[in-house]
Design an enzyme around this catalytic site. Sequence first.
Site, PDB file in Angstrom:
ATOM      1  N   GLN A 251       0.822  -1.210   0.000  1.00  0.00           N
ATOM      2  CA  GLN A 251       0.000   0.000   0.000  1.00  0.00           C
ATOM      3  C   GLN A 251       0.853   1.255   0.000  1.00  0.00           C
ATOM      4  OE1 GLN A 251      -3.458  -0.366  -0.480  1.00  0.00           O
ATOM      5  NE2 GLN A 251      -2.416  -2.294  -0.882  1.00  0.00           N
ATOM      6  N   GLU A 319      -9.514   0.984   5.231  1.00  0.00           N
ATOM      7  CA  GLU A 319      -9.921   0.570   3.893  1.00  0.00           C
ATOM      8  C   GLU A 319      -9.685  -0.931   3.720  1.00  0.00           C
ATOM      9  OE1 GLU A 319      -8.791   1.637  -0.773  1.00  0.00           O
ATOM     10  OE2 GLU A 319      -7.400   2.138   0.852  1.00  0.00           O
ATOM     11  N   HIS A 412     -53.153  17.807   2.281  1.00  0.00           N
ATOM     12  CA  HIS A 412     -52.861  16.372   2.321  1.00  0.00           C
ATOM     13  C   HIS A 412     -54.076  15.596   2.845  1.00  0.00           C
ATOM     14  CE1 HIS A 412     -48.682  17.451   1.699  1.00  0.00           C
ATOM     15  NE2 HIS A 412     -48.285  16.185   1.798  1.00  0.00           N
TER      16      HIS A 412
END
Length: 424
Positions: A251, A319, A412
């Site tokens: 990484q 991650e 409504h």
Amino acid sequence: MKVINKSDLKSLKRSVDQGTEEQRKAVQEIIAQVKRRGDEAVKEYTVRFDQAVLKSLRVSQEEFEQAYESLEGEMVQILQEAADNIYSFHEKQRSSSWFDSAEDGTILGQKVTPIEAAGVYVPGGTAAYPSSVFMNVIPAQVAGVGRVVMVTPPGPDGEVPAGVLVAAQMIGVDDVYKVGGAQAIAALAYGTETIPSVDKITGPGNVFVALAKREVFGDVDIDMIAGPSEIAILADDHAHASEIAADLLSQAEHDARSSSVLVTTSERLGKAVEKEVQKQLNTLPRADIARQSVENYGMIVLCDSWEEALDTVNKMAPEHLEIVSKEPFQDLGKIKHAGAIFLGPYSSEPIGDYFAGPNHVLPTNGTARFSSPLNVDDFVKKSSVISYSSQALQNNADKIARFARLEGLEAHARAVETRKERWK
């Protein structure tokens, strides 16, 4: 690599790169120019930022054919096998419309509809990423997206890496354009004479790509704002230092801002990994990038207990998370937050990057607390379906009207009551 204890965990947090005010203004200007001048602006920015003079933005069939010819046949087979694995995994994510009926005749349900057009950004620059083609396009195809458009920055010679083009054509994407940066995002969002607009944009990129995605969000959907890559490895004395060091560096070589962290209860392992990282750095082709990453964002966190170690990685919400322990499957249920979880000594993170099948587009910078990997559901819309029968209306109209009036919405209430009277 820094060696810290859990009490210093706050030093693991990285600020999200929001870009400078100058960068944001530059991106806004690029988007405005692309909206106004289309292909002309895209080509100008491609000369300016990529040093490439292009006659045509679209990759030609001849360029696809040349890419296949230049790539070794065995590599083509490897790409095909990886694509097959990724298709197989994502097929299992497919969701369907559903409907449910009640005795009073009410029908409720959910209609699943794929988005019509998706745009995929495949980064270029210091490396080529055929894997990004597969990971962004395949879930869209499985979802049933009708049109997938791909953009990727060209080199100064105006060419796109062969592996990227082979990966695209292998899975049926021939709508590929040689454009990168904020201008590519603008073109996908608003369209140009050559590049068609889309409904959703996915794929990682540099800070200008990220800022552009922020700017166009709302006019189109986006997947996420991806930060630098990160990995956390939760390991005990059963782990081998050389393997752990190699995974951390896998990484670190991505980006100077990538984060590589070992969380362990073993001081012996921590010291051995620290030495191995320095040893392996000496032979890495991208050693300059990896070394900056390790020095600034590489850490070894020593914990007093395994429970503390688990708590540490959960607070990180990494991650990528590798668990290299005596019983990694026993620890899986204790992990609350991670983009992708790799279990056991044979499950090195690059296996997920390229070949296993799960998506490698993952939430970064702690967003795994509330986000998921890119998946098939990211490329569909879900519409609620409601069909009341006359009986259901009579049974519930008064309750609905009272609810509406509780919220002060008289129209409504009347909309329901007028139907109740008519359909008695």
